[in-house]
Design an enzyme around this catalytic site. Structure first.
Site, mmCIF file in Angstrom:
data_model
loop_
_atom_site.group_PDB
_atom_site.id
_atom_site.type_symbol
_atom_site.label_atom_id
_atom_site.label_comp_id
_atom_site.label_asym_id
_atom_site.label_seq_id
_atom_site.Cartn_x
_atom_site.Cartn_y
_atom_site.Cartn_z
ATOM 1 N N THR A 43 0.867 -1.183 0.000
ATOM 2 C CA THR A 43 0.000 0.000 0.000
ATOM 3 C C THR A 43 0.908 1.239 0.000
ATOM 4 O OG1 THR A 43 -0.180 -0.114 2.422
ATOM 5 C CG2 THR A 43 -1.951 -1.132 1.130
ATOM 6 N N VAL A 45 1.123 4.559 1.302
ATOM 7 C CA VAL A 45 1.649 5.294 2.461
ATOM 8 C C VAL A 45 2.550 4.392 3.303
ATOM 9 C CG1 VAL A 45 1.063 6.594 4.545
ATOM 10 C CG2 VAL A 45 -0.326 6.856 2.489
ATOM 11 N N CYS A 46 2.122 3.148 3.487
ATOM 12 C CA CYS A 46 2.909 2.213 4.300
ATOM 13 C C CYS A 46 4.284 1.961 3.683
ATOM 14 C CB CYS A 46 2.172 0.886 4.450
ATOM 15 S SG CYS A 46 0.572 1.033 5.270
ATOM 16 N N THR A 47 4.338 1.870 2.374
ATOM 17 C CA THR A 47 5.616 1.632 1.695
ATOM 18 C C THR A 47 6.584 2.784 1.965
ATOM 19 O OG1 THR A 47 4.551 0.296 -0.012
ATOM 20 C CG2 THR A 47 6.701 1.244 -0.552
ATOM 21 N N LEU A 50 7.660 2.608 5.935
ATOM 22 C CA LEU A 50 8.649 1.598 6.292
ATOM 23 C C LEU A 50 10.012 1.917 5.699
ATOM 24 C CD1 LEU A 50 5.998 0.003 7.126
ATOM 25 C CD2 LEU A 50 7.420 -2.027 6.827
#
Length: 218
Positions: A43, A45-47, A50
């Site tokens: 996804t 934003v998550c990429t 992290l």
């Protein structure tokens, strides 16, 4: 432990991660830990988050802080996703473990459920972050919606604030940044402050004439 919040001890869960099984109490033992969750693998934003966490990892490690992520997908998905994360943030290596929670059980125990974000398997994790002290208690929590990515400079800033407050009888004022003056705790008398802060302190001259706003450097 659905109400897990500041001051609570994290549950001693055994979890599967990209770096093998870990027990949370053993992993967090005697050190600071950042435990952060994400709605899902692959996804946008998550990429980015992290990747930024990996980019800042050395700064956290310098301060004795361990990192552990969590997403509701399985381990194979995590391992494939890491390739995208590292490709998007060149030079960043995801060297921290990521917990797998495909049954959505761990997020409930860690108070990391987003009530508004669901897929066909149920509720997704929220964009939550707990900073855990060496005593395994939660010292600070951030909770963001799926649409808003975290600011890693702010995470690093609050880690420094928490660590300073744990060593000295101080607090950090609004907009504090590392290197700025801190304030002395109200329960420290002026006489005690002279002994505790030999570098000296300044007292703000306020209309009330109460000497509660005292600044020093630590």
């Amino acid at each position: 432990m659905p109400g897990l919040t500041i001051g609570d001890t994290i549950p001693d869960l055994q979890v599967d991660t990209t770096q093998g099984k870990i027990k949370l109490h053993q992993f967090c033992s005697d050190t600071w830990t950042i435990l952060f969750s994400h709605p899902g693998d692959f996804t946008p934003v998550c990429t980015t988050e992290l990747g930024k966490m990996a980019q800042y990892a050395s700064e956290f490690y310098k301060r004795g802080v361990l990192l552990v992520g969590l997403s509701c997908d399985d381990l194979e998905s995590h391992k494939e996703w890491i390739k995208d994360i590292e490709a998007h943030t060149p030079g960043a290596k995801v060297n921290y473990p990521i917990i797998s929670d495909p049954k959505r059980e761990i997020i409930k125990q860690l108070n990391m459920v987003d009530p508004d974000e669901k897929d066909s398997n149920g509720n997704l994790p929220s964009r939550a972050l707990h900073i855990i002290g060496p005593d395994k208690k939660i010292k600070l929590s951030f909770l963001y919606p799926a649409t808003t990515g975290r600011n890693m400079d702010e995470v690093l800033r609050v880690v420094e604030s928490l660590q300073k407050a744990s060593k000295h009888k101080i607090a950090t004022p609004a907009n504090w940044k590392p290197g700025d003056p801190v304030v002395i705790s109200p329960d420290v008398t002026n006489e005690q402050a002279k002994d505790m802060f030999p570098q000296g302190f300044e007292t703000a001259n306020l209309p009330s004439k109460k000497e509660y706003l005292r600044f020093t450097n630590v």
